[in-house]
Design a protein around this motif. Structure first.
Motif, PDB file in Angstrom:
ATOM      1  N   LEU A 441       3.856  77.638-113.039  1.00  0.00           N
ATOM      2  CA  LEU A 441       4.323  76.283-112.774  1.00  0.00           C
ATOM      3  C   LEU A 441       3.153  75.386-112.399  1.00  0.00           C
ATOM      4  O   LEU A 441       3.044  74.249-112.885  1.00  0.00           O
ATOM      5  CB  LEU A 441       5.360  76.307-111.646  1.00  0.00           C
ATOM      6  N   SER A 442       2.251  75.871-111.565  1.00  0.00           N
ATOM      7  CA  SER A 442       1.091  75.078-111.153  1.00  0.00           C
ATOM      8  C   SER A 442       0.195  74.767-112.344  1.00  0.00           C
ATOM      9  O   SER A 442      -0.301  73.637-112.501  1.00  0.00           O
ATOM     10  CB  SER A 442       0.292  75.831-110.083  1.00  0.00           C
ATOM     11  N   ALA A 443      -0.021  75.768-113.222  1.00  0.00           N
ATOM     12  CA  ALA A 443      -0.874  75.551-114.400  1.00  0.00           C
ATOM     13  C   ALA A 443      -0.279  74.511-115.331  1.00  0.00           C
ATOM     14  O   ALA A 443      -0.994  73.675-115.909  1.00  0.00           O
ATOM     15  CB  ALA A 443      -1.067  76.880-115.126  1.00  0.00           C
ATOM     16  N   ASP A 444       1.039  74.529-115.490  1.00  0.00           N
ATOM     17  CA  ASP A 444       1.706  73.540-116.338  1.00  0.00           C
ATOM     18  C   ASP A 444       1.527  72.132-115.786  1.00  0.00           C
ATOM     19  O   ASP A 444       1.303  71.177-116.544  1.00  0.00           O
ATOM     20  CB  ASP A 444       3.181  73.895-116.447  1.00  0.00           C
ATOM     21  N   ILE A 445       1.642  71.988-114.445  1.00  0.00           N
ATOM     22  CA  ILE A 445       1.471  70.677-113.810  1.00  0.00           C
ATOM     23  C   ILE A 445       0.030  70.204-113.977  1.00  0.00           C
ATOM     24  O   ILE A 445      -0.224  69.012-114.226  1.00  0.00           O
ATOM     25  CB  ILE A 445       1.879  70.751-112.333  1.00  0.00           C
ATOM     26  N   ILE A 446      -0.914  71.118-113.826  1.00  0.00           N
ATOM     27  CA  ILE A 446      -2.331  70.740-113.975  1.00  0.00           C
ATOM     28  C   ILE A 446      -2.604  70.229-115.381  1.00  0.00           C
ATOM     29  O   ILE A 446      -3.333  69.246-115.579  1.00  0.00           O
ATOM     30  CB  ILE A 446      -3.231  71.945-113.632  1.00  0.00           C
ATOM     31  N   GLN A 447      -2.025  70.897-116.367  1.00  0.00           N
ATOM     32  CA  GLN A 447      -2.205  70.433-117.745  1.00  0.00           C
ATOM     33  C   GLN A 447      -1.594  69.044-117.936  1.00  0.00           C
ATOM     34  O   GLN A 447      -2.141  68.200-118.646  1.00  0.00           O
ATOM     35  CB  GLN A 447      -1.572  71.422-118.717  1.00  0.00           C
ATOM     36  N   TYR A 448      -0.462  68.807-117.255  1.00  0.00           N
ATOM     37  CA  TYR A 448       0.237  67.519-117.365  1.00  0.00           C
ATOM     38  C   TYR A 448      -0.627  66.371-116.834  1.00  0.00           C
ATOM     39  O   TYR A 448      -0.616  65.264-117.391  1.00  0.00           O
ATOM     40  CB  TYR A 448       1.563  67.596-116.616  1.00  0.00           C
ATOM     41  N   ILE A 449      -1.398  66.622-115.755  1.00  0.00           N
ATOM     42  CA  ILE A 449      -2.214  65.547-115.173  1.00  0.00           C
ATOM     43  C   ILE A 449      -3.660  65.586-115.679  1.00  0.00           C
ATOM     44  O   ILE A 449      -4.513  64.864-115.162  1.00  0.00           O
ATOM     45  CB  ILE A 449      -2.217  65.645-113.631  1.00  0.00           C
ATOM     46  N   ASP A 450      -3.916  66.391-116.715  1.00  0.00           N
ATOM     47  CA  ASP A 450      -5.295  66.545-117.200  1.00  0.00           C
ATOM     48  C   ASP A 450      -5.889  65.209-117.628  1.00  0.00           C
ATOM     49  O   ASP A 450      -7.049  64.917-117.346  1.00  0.00           O
ATOM     50  CB  ASP A 450      -5.321  67.547-118.352  1.00  0.00           C
ATOM     51  N   GLN A 480       7.970  68.195-108.511  1.00  0.00           N
ATOM     52  CA  GLN A 480       7.857  66.844-107.979  1.00  0.00           C
ATOM     53  C   GLN A 480       6.950  66.809-106.754  1.00  0.00           C
ATOM     54  O   GLN A 480       6.155  65.886-106.567  1.00  0.00           O
ATOM     55  CB  GLN A 480       9.250  66.314-107.633  1.00  0.00           C
ATOM     56  N   VAL A 481       7.052  67.824-105.896  1.00  0.00           N
ATOM     57  CA  VAL A 481       6.188  67.899-104.709  1.00  0.00           C
ATOM     58  C   VAL A 481       4.728  68.021-105.119  1.00  0.00           C
ATOM     59  O   VAL A 481       3.855  67.287-104.624  1.00  0.00           O
ATOM     60  CB  VAL A 481       6.599  69.082-103.818  1.00  0.00           C
ATOM     61  N   LEU A 482       4.444  68.949-106.026  1.00  0.00           N
ATOM     62  CA  LEU A 482       3.055  69.156-106.454  1.00  0.00           C
ATOM     63  C   LEU A 482       2.494  67.916-107.147  1.00  0.00           C
ATOM     64  O   LEU A 482       1.330  67.535-106.929  1.00  0.00           O
ATOM     65  CB  LEU A 482       2.976  70.367-107.376  1.00  0.00           C
ATOM     66  N   LEU A 483       3.304  67.256-107.972  1.00  0.00           N
ATOM     67  CA  LEU A 483       2.841  66.050-108.655  1.00  0.00           C
ATOM     68  C   LEU A 483       2.557  64.930-107.653  1.00  0.00           C
ATOM     69  O   LEU A 483       1.558  64.198-107.792  1.00  0.00           O
ATOM     70  CB  LEU A 483       3.891  65.588-109.672  1.00  0.00           C
ATOM     71  N   ASN A 484       3.427  64.773-106.642  1.00  0.00           N
ATOM     72  CA  ASN A 484       3.184  63.752-105.617  1.00  0.00           C
ATOM     73  C   ASN A 484       1.863  63.995-104.900  1.00  0.00           C
ATOM     74  O   ASN A 484       1.065  63.068-104.693  1.00  0.00           O
ATOM     75  CB  ASN A 484       4.323  63.740-104.605  1.00  0.00           C
ATOM     76  N   LEU A 485       1.645  65.246-104.478  1.00  0.00           N
ATOM     77  CA  LEU A 485       0.429  65.559-103.721  1.00  0.00           C
ATOM     78  C   LEU A 485      -0.820  65.437-104.594  1.00  0.00           C
ATOM     79  O   LEU A 485      -1.862  64.933-104.143  1.00  0.00           O
ATOM     80  CB  LEU A 485       0.534  66.974-103.140  1.00  0.00           C
ATOM     81  N   LEU A 486      -0.737  65.878-105.848  1.00  0.00           N
ATOM     82  CA  LEU A 486      -1.891  65.780-106.744  1.00  0.00           C
ATOM     83  C   LEU A 486      -2.172  64.330-107.118  1.00  0.00           C
ATOM     84  O   LEU A 486      -3.339  63.918-107.225  1.00  0.00           O
ATOM     85  CB  LEU A 486      -1.644  66.616-107.998  1.00  0.00           C
ATOM     86  N   SER A 487      -1.106  63.517-107.309  1.00  0.00           N
ATOM     87  CA  SER A 487      -1.310  62.101-107.620  1.00  0.00           C
ATOM     88  C   SER A 487      -2.030  61.398-106.472  1.00  0.00           C
ATOM     89  O   SER A 487      -2.929  60.573-106.692  1.00  0.00           O
ATOM     90  CB  SER A 487       0.037  61.428-107.891  1.00  0.00           C
TER      91      SER A 487
END
Length: 607
Positions: A441-450, A480-487
């Motif tokens: 899940l984390s790897a997928d999110i990282i690719q999304y914000i690449d 959603q939590v990971l995306l908020n924190l990474l954003s």
């Protein structure tokens, strides 16, 4: 006749020997420790006397005036069949004043079996070798330890010898009879019989077996007795003087009186008198149903207003008839004051809670209406701009259409956040847990914000100890939590900076950490960072958004049973950490997500 013997415990064995020699009466012994060795208060003696007076037809005090309060205490019981036997101390009662004077003139220290055996340690601490100044007795001119045997071979010579050695005194042992003490007790009993007969002849109740033990054990409260006619108070516990500053005489004169003049001064006398009289009349005429329990206010002897709780019960004779009425009076002023304070606090809290609930409900209704009103015109805007972006090829129209579509998408996202927050406030926000792999899940999110990372010229490192970490969680909310924190990390990390994602397992949780190398967070902002609508002062003009991302992230994490917090890194930047509990193990075969190909492509891009 039933007689109570309030006895100094130093003479307890001797009194027990005498009682069987007087078979015509029944005796109950109430022992009190000797004040010579123990710190006995006047209340302790009074409590034992109260029990005896309430439960017996007569009370005899076998205790010395060595207690400084005994004389004044006995004056409180002037209306009761109570008397003290002659003698200033236990030795004058056992031996007689002349014998005691003879031994004292010979500088003898008098002891019996109780002092030498039962309380030997206390004697040594008070007078013997264990005292602070050591051997007080021998240093005061005492020349001999004189022990008396009132029982066969008690105390034995070894006990006497041992105590003599401790005090450094010679000793002698004398055998004595109990005749003198028996004659004193018999004389007091004879007088008690005469007074008891006089009370009966004058119509007063002897109070035989009228008071239950459950009542006798509550001597910190005020106990009173009313005769079976309901017209006369025959007993009142002297503790009333201490608790209400009213003398026993004043109480007896005013408690049942319809005239509200001094003494037991009711605030609503007629009502209380009427209730009590009606209860007594009903008990005598119809029989006993339930105890009388009333609460009311009086003015005590100091002029203070006090709250009283009164309980009244009939007391039955052996033949089932009512012999008297026994009552209990409690001062409940402190309890009433506390009760009123709690009532006021509860009413204040209820009012504030109602006001808060109304405000929350109004806010929720407003939010729902706002979301509806915004979503309705936004839906066709998003659809039309999306179509335009796909169909247009010429500039500047394509760029304008894409800006409209991007703005509509961001506005829709803010509306969804607002709706989620409102759902969380009323407790209807829910999560749907399924087995997921945190690494994938984390790897997928990282690719999304690449793309965002490349545009901001930032480097991201993903650290994890295991290839797979399985938990049960809601993937959409966790994403959603990971995306908020990474954003946020991308927003606050300057160009060429570094962002780290860590994912590892503890014994109870899976832990996520997002670490940036940005400007950090002030302590004042940190306290309110997870509050709705809170934004850093420096960001109000730089970034869009309503400040709901972290508040929603906190709510999503807590719905999973986890925690989220922030701290500043040692050098610069911030560390956001949140945990998701691993309540049940998840097997790989139950996994429903699969990001393996995406993770490999991302890792290749990073490398």
């Amino acid at each position: 006749m039933k007689i109570g013997l309030v006895t100094c415990a130093s003479m307890l064995d001797q009194v027990r020997q005498i009682v069987p020699l007087i078979p015509q009466d029944q005796f109950v012994i109430y022992p009190v420790l000797p004040c010579r060795l123990f710190a006995i208060s006047g209340d302790t003696i009074r409590n034992q006397v109260d029990k005896s007076v309430l439960a017996n037809e007569a009370t005899i005090i076998i205790y010395g005036y060595c207690h400084p309060e005994l004389n004044s205490l006995l004056d409180m019981y002037c209306d009761s069949n109570i008397r003290k036997i002659e003698g200033n101390n236990c030795w004058e009662m056992l031996l007689g004043p002349e014998q005691v004077e003879k031994y004292l003139s010979q500088n003898s220290w008098l002891e019996n079996n109780a002092f030498l055996t039962k309380w030997n340690r206390e004697v040594s601490k008070s007078f013997g070798s264990e005292t602070r100044n050591a051997k007080v007795v021998s240093s005061c001119g005492i020349e001999e330890l004189t022990a008396f045997r009132f029982e066969s071979n008690q105390p034995d010579e070894e006990a006497v010898k041992r105590e003599a050695q401790r005090t450094g005194l010679p000793y002698s042992i004398h055998n004595e009879s109990l005749d003198y003490l028996k004659n004193l007790i018999q004389s007091a009993i004879d007088k008690a019989h005469i007074e008891n007969e006089a009370r009966i002849n004058s119509g007063l109740s002897p109070k035989a077996e009228l008071i239950p033990l459950s009542l006798l054990e509550t001597m910190k409260e005020i106990i009173y007795i009313i005769d079976n006619s309901g017209r006369t108070v025959t007993f009142i516990s002297p503790i009333i003087e201490k608790l209400l500053s009213i003398t026993t005489k004043e109480f007896k004169m005013t408690f049942l009186s319809t005239q509200n003049k001094g003494g037991y001064l009711y605030k609503k006398r007629s009502q209380i008198i009427s209730k009590r009289s009606a209860f007594i009349t009903d008990c005598l005429g119809r029989g006993f149903e339930d105890p009388l329990k009333i609460e009311y206010q009086i003015i005590n002897g100091k002029g203070e207003c006090r709250w009283i709780r009164e309980t009244l019960n009939p007391q039955f004779k052996a033949d089932g008839s009512i012999g008297a009425f026994a009552g209990r009076i409690e001062d409940i002023t402190e309890w009433k004051t506390t009760e009123q304070q709690l009532t006021d606090l509860y009413q204040n809290e209820a009012s504030l809670r109602h006001e808060l609930e109304t405000q929350i409900q109004n806010r929720i209704e407003f939010t729902r209406a706002l979301v509806h009103e915004l979503k309705t015109p936004l839906t066709p805007i998003m659809a039309a701009s999306d179509t335009l972006s796909s169909g247009l090829k010429q500039e500047p129209w394509l760029n304008l259409a894409q800006n409209i579509n991007k703005g509509a998408f961001n506005l829709n996202k803010r509306i969804d956040e607002l709706l989620d927050l409102a759902r969380g406030e009323i407790g209807v926000l829910q999560i749907k847990k399924i087995p997921i792999d945190c690494i994938e899940l984390s790897a997928d999110i990282i690719q999304y914000i690449d793309a965002k990372l490349r545009k901001a010229n930032l480097r991201l490192v993903f650290e994890h100890d295991e290839n797979t970490i399985f938990i049960e969680a809601d993937p959409d909310r966790l994403r959603q939590v990971l995306l908020n924190l990474l954003s946020n990390a991308i927003k606050y990390t300057p160009g060429s900076g570094l962002i780290k994602i860590k994912c590892f397992r503890t014994s109870t949780d899976v832990v996520f950490q997002i670490i940036d190398s940005g400007i950090g967070i002030s302590s004042s902002d940190m306290a309110y960072l997870f509050e709705p609508y809170h934004r850093l002062e420096r960001d109000r003009e730089r970034f869009d958004g309503m400040g709901l991302g972290l508040a929603l992230s906190k709510r999503f994490v807590e719905l999973h049973g986890g925690r989220i917090w922030v701290e500043n890194a040692n050098e610069h930047g911030s560390i956001f950490t949140f945990t998701i509990p691993t309540l049940t193990p998840v097997k790989p075969e139950h996994l429903k997500l699969g990001y393996k190909n995406k993770r490999k492509s991302y890792e290749a891009a990073v490398n």
